[in-house]
Design a protein around this motif. Structure first.
Motif, PDB file in Angstrom:
ATOM      1  N   GLU A   9       0.747  -1.259   0.030  1.00 32.98           N
ATOM      2  CA  GLU A   9       0.130   0.055  -0.133  1.00 32.98           C
ATOM      3  C   GLU A   9       0.968   1.254   0.033  1.00 32.98           C
ATOM      4  N   ASN A  10       1.976   1.258   0.875  1.00 28.61           N
ATOM      5  CA  ASN A  10       2.893   2.394   0.662  1.00 28.61           C
ATOM      6  C   ASN A  10       3.567   2.644  -0.667  1.00 28.61           C
ATOM      7  N   VAL A  11       3.767   1.437  -1.216  1.00 26.21           N
ATOM      8  CA  VAL A  11       4.479   1.661  -2.614  1.00 26.21           C
ATOM      9  C   VAL A  11       3.454   2.334  -3.538  1.00 26.21           C
ATOM     10  N   ARG A  12       2.207   1.782  -3.484  1.00 25.26           N
ATOM     11  CA  ARG A  12       1.255   2.359  -4.429  1.00 25.26           C
ATOM     12  C   ARG A  12       1.014   3.690  -4.141  1.00 25.26           C
ATOM     13  N   GLU A  13       0.996   4.097  -2.792  1.00 20.64           N
ATOM     14  CA  GLU A  13       0.785   5.537  -2.591  1.00 20.64           C
ATOM     15  C   GLU A  13       1.660   6.308  -2.938  1.00 20.64           C
ATOM     16  N   ASN A  14       3.122   5.823  -2.850  1.00 23.68           N
ATOM     17  CA  ASN A  14       4.006   6.579  -3.276  1.00 23.68           C
ATOM     18  C   ASN A  14       4.163   6.660  -4.919  1.00 23.68           C
ATOM     19  N   GLU A  15       3.734   5.753  -5.510  1.00 28.21           N
ATOM     20  CA  GLU A  15       3.371   5.788  -7.001  1.00 28.21           C
ATOM     21  C   GLU A  15       2.269   6.926  -7.472  1.00 28.21           C
ATOM     22  N   ARG A  16       1.329   6.807  -6.688  1.00 31.92           N
ATOM     23  CA  ARG A  16       0.183   8.025  -6.946  1.00 31.92           C
ATOM     24  C   ARG A  16       0.734   9.335  -6.739  1.00 31.92           C
ATOM     25  N   ILE A  17       1.603   9.692  -5.644  1.00 29.91           N
ATOM     26  CA  ILE A  17       2.220  10.880  -5.258  1.00 29.91           C
ATOM     27  C   ILE A  17       3.227  11.171  -6.512  1.00 29.91           C
ATOM     28  N   ALA A  18       3.988  10.056  -7.128  1.00 39.37           N
ATOM     29  CA  ALA A  18       4.823  10.593  -8.005  1.00 39.37           C
ATOM     30  C   ALA A  18       4.165  10.984  -9.152  1.00 39.37           C
ATOM     31  N   LEU A  19       3.071  10.256  -9.598  1.00 35.99           N
ATOM     32  CA  LEU A  19       2.344  10.541 -10.803  1.00 35.99           C
ATOM     33  C   LEU A  19       1.870  11.995 -10.906  1.00 35.99           C
ATOM     34  N   LYS A  20       1.406  12.248  -9.632  1.00 33.94           N
ATOM     35  CA  LYS A  20       0.965  13.614  -9.468  1.00 33.94           C
ATOM     36  C   LYS A  20       1.973  14.834  -9.675  1.00 33.94           C
ATOM     37  N   PHE A  21       3.342  14.602  -9.140  1.00 31.97           N
ATOM     38  CA  PHE A  21       4.223  15.390  -9.294  1.00 31.97           C
ATOM     39  C   PHE A  21       4.673  15.369 -10.853  1.00 31.97           C
ATOM     40  N   PHE A  22       4.710  14.328 -11.528  1.00 32.06           N
ATOM     41  CA  PHE A  22       5.072  13.965 -12.777  1.00 32.06           C
ATOM     42  C   PHE A  22       4.201  14.822 -13.830  1.00 32.06           C
ATOM     43  N   GLU A  23       2.746  15.079 -13.414  1.00 30.85           N
ATOM     44  CA  GLU A  23       1.669  15.865 -13.896  1.00 30.85           C
ATOM     45  C   GLU A  23       2.004  17.343 -13.814  1.00 30.85           C
ATOM     46  N   ILE A  24       2.453  17.457 -12.675  1.00 32.94           N
ATOM     47  CA  ILE A  24       2.937  19.026 -12.347  1.00 32.94           C
ATOM     48  C   ILE A  24       4.046  19.458 -13.322  1.00 32.94           C
ATOM     49  N   GLU A  25       4.912  18.662 -13.135  1.00 31.40           N
ATOM     50  CA  GLU A  25       6.132  18.705 -14.128  1.00 31.40           C
ATOM     51  C   GLU A  25       5.832  18.862 -15.761  1.00 31.40           C
ATOM     52  N   ASP A  35       4.314  34.708 -16.423  1.00 29.37           N
ATOM     53  CA  ASP A  35       2.872  34.746 -15.846  1.00 29.37           C
ATOM     54  C   ASP A  35       2.277  33.391 -15.892  1.00 29.37           C
ATOM     55  N   GLN A  36       2.179  32.901 -17.299  1.00 25.87           N
ATOM     56  CA  GLN A  36       1.699  31.599 -17.197  1.00 25.87           C
ATOM     57  C   GLN A  36       2.221  30.609 -16.357  1.00 25.87           C
ATOM     58  N   PHE A  37       3.606  30.688 -16.167  1.00 27.13           N
ATOM     59  CA  PHE A  37       4.108  29.485 -15.461  1.00 27.13           C
ATOM     60  C   PHE A  37       3.697  29.696 -14.026  1.00 27.13           C
ATOM     61  N   VAL A  38       3.702  30.639 -13.547  1.00 24.55           N
ATOM     62  CA  VAL A  38       3.128  31.060 -12.260  1.00 24.55           C
ATOM     63  C   VAL A  38       1.715  30.545 -11.996  1.00 24.55           C
ATOM     64  N   SER A  39       0.704  30.755 -12.829  1.00 21.44           N
ATOM     65  CA  SER A  39      -0.405  30.617 -13.044  1.00 21.44           C
ATOM     66  C   SER A  39      -0.843  29.043 -12.901  1.00 21.44           C
ATOM     67  N   THR A  40      -0.081  28.287 -13.872  1.00 20.84           N
ATOM     68  CA  THR A  40      -0.371  26.959 -14.148  1.00 20.84           C
ATOM     69  C   THR A  40       0.372  26.249 -12.816  1.00 20.84           C
ATOM     70  N   LEU A  41       1.579  26.740 -12.485  1.00 25.63           N
ATOM     71  CA  LEU A  41       2.148  25.754 -11.399  1.00 25.63           C
ATOM     72  C   LEU A  41       1.281  25.832 -10.018  1.00 25.63           C
ATOM     73  N   THR A  42       0.795  27.004  -9.655  1.00 27.84           N
ATOM     74  CA  THR A  42      -0.050  27.133  -8.583  1.00 27.84           C
ATOM     75  C   THR A  42      -1.260  26.515  -8.542  1.00 27.84           C
ATOM     76  N   ARG A  43      -1.979  26.647  -9.748  1.00 19.84           N
ATOM     77  CA  ARG A  43      -3.295  25.835 -10.101  1.00 19.84           C
ATOM     78  C   ARG A  43      -3.101  24.252  -9.894  1.00 19.84           C
ATOM     79  N   GLU A  44      -1.902  23.838 -10.581  1.00 24.34           N
ATOM     80  CA  GLU A  44      -1.731  22.384 -10.636  1.00 24.34           C
ATOM     81  C   GLU A  44      -1.545  21.888  -9.300  1.00 24.34           C
ATOM     82  N   VAL A  45      -0.874  22.490  -8.469  1.00 23.88           N
ATOM     83  CA  VAL A  45      -0.361  22.114  -7.162  1.00 23.88           C
ATOM     84  C   VAL A  45      -1.808  22.012  -6.281  1.00 23.88           C
ATOM     85  N   GLN A  46      -2.382  22.852  -6.409  1.00 29.94           N
ATOM     86  CA  GLN A  46      -3.798  23.183  -5.714  1.00 29.94           C
ATOM     87  C   GLN A  46      -4.566  21.961  -6.307  1.00 29.94           C
ATOM     88  N   LYS A  47      -4.755  21.619  -7.681  1.00 30.65           N
ATOM     89  CA  LYS A  47      -5.610  20.667  -8.157  1.00 30.65           C
ATOM     90  C   LYS A  47      -5.083  19.192  -7.688  1.00 30.65           C
TER      91      LYS A  47
END
Length: 354
Positions: A9-25, A35-47
């Motif tokens: 379960e821990n491995v799967r959770e880490n994979e889910r988190i890693a995928l979220k970070f990958f999506e942000i990147e 301006d687009q960078f700041v807007s996209t970054l902050t909104r993606e982290v929120q989401k």
């Protein structure tokens, strides 16, 4: 068996988190504007992580100073980007290059928190951002839940990794914007250059002819500028030009654009404004400069300007170049009619200090 299941379960959770970070990147890597960078970054982290409050805090005297003007004008970034003195940021993070978690004494961080969040934030994660090893700002995430960023129970490894990626992307984006800035701006005054004037005027002239909306161009130059250079030196002359440019921006920035044309000549363009309205702006600038001399070393340098303008609706020029030419001719007619009066104040001042 229970321990193995927990590990899976821990491995799967880490994979889910890693995928979220990958999506942000993935979302921020290809962005070319700050301006687009700041807007996209902050909104993606929120989401991706359901973080209610996300913003970037930039040092206002950092290598990013060339992008501050455009970021400040972007209303969509309210509460998503702040500009703060280096000393304030250093007082909070000290010498740390790692993410800091705070859920006690939040009031000590109030200067780096947007004012609309200060009364609701109970915990915050503060990640330093660097470019070429130099601190340029912070990436901040906050929550009303005091346990969200509890330094006693939370690990910062993934936040540190995210901050590194943000720093790299920020470096790339601002490098592109700096190249664009240098290509479009006059290096002394920071005003848009002559090439940008021609591009903007050509576009606006076509639009004016199609819609009937007026377009006015005003030429301005500094009276007795050569005499100022000859008497007080070119450093003083440069400061005079910078002073005129700053005041010109304050008079026109909400109505149009200002440009350095060449030497001591400036142009400002007001789409949608009549010639009469533009000449009122010119007179206002003239009156301010005449009443507020430039302090240079031990001298108060008297400054006056001449101006001349033309507009599409008043003069019906055949092209944007004719519009500029007519404004330039009127500038010199104005100067020739004032030689006995207006520059007199400047020349008397220069004669006194010779």
């Amino acid at each position: 068996m229970h321990d193995i299941q927990l590990l899976i379960e821990n491995v799967r959770e880490n994979e889910r988190i890693a995928l979220k970070f990958f999506e942000i990147e993935r979302c921020i890597l290809s962005i070319g504007r700050c301006d687009q960078f700041v807007s996209t970054l902050t909104r993606e982290v929120q989401k991706q992580f359901n973080v209610p409050y996300v913003w970037i805090n930039l040092i206002n005297e950092s290598p990013l100073s060339h992008v501050i003007e455009s970021l400040e004008k972007t209303t969509d970034l309210k509460d998503r980007v702040l500009f703060t003195r280096r000393s304030v940021i250093v007082d909070i993070i000290k010498s740390s290059n790692k993410t800091i978690l705070i859920n006690e004494g939040i009031h000590a961080c109030k200067e780096i928190i947007p004012s609309s969040y200060r009364d609701v934030v109970s915990s915050v994660a503060i990640s330093p951002l660097t470019i070429d090893g130099a601190l340029v700002g912070l990436f901040c995430q906050a929550d009303a839940n005091a346990d969200r960023y509890n330094p006693g129970t939370k690990d910062t490894f993934l936040l540190d990794q995210l901050a590194i990626k943000i720093s790299i992307c920020l470096s790339n984006v601002t490098a592109r914007e700096k190249l664009e800035y240098l290509a479009t701006r006059d290096p002394l005054t920071g005003l848009l250059n002559r090439r940008q004037l021609e591009l903007m005027l050509e576009r606006e002239f076509t639009r004016s002819k199609q819609t009937g909306r007026d377009l006015t161009a005003i030429f301005i130059d500094c009276d007795a500028f050569k005499a100022i250079n000859d008497t007080l030196g070119h450093n003083c002359g440069d400061e005079v030009l910078e002073y005129i440019a700053r005041r010109l921006l304050k008079h026109v920035q909400k109505q149009g654009l200002a440009f350095r044309f060449a030497g001591d000549e400036f142009v400002f363009v007001l789409p949608g404004k009549s010639l009469e309205q533009a000449l009122q702006v010119s007179e206002s600038l003239h009156n301010y400069l005449q009443s507020n001399p430039l302090r240079y070393k031990t001298n108060l340098v008297s400054i006056t300007v001449s101006y001349g303008g033309a507009s599409v609706n008043s003069d019906n020029p055949g092209s944007y170049k004719q519009l500029l030419k007519l404004a330039d001719e009127r500038l010199y007619n104005y100067k020739n009619n004032r030689k006995r009066s207006v520059p007199t104040k400047v020349l008397k001042f220069l004669n006194r200090i010779r």
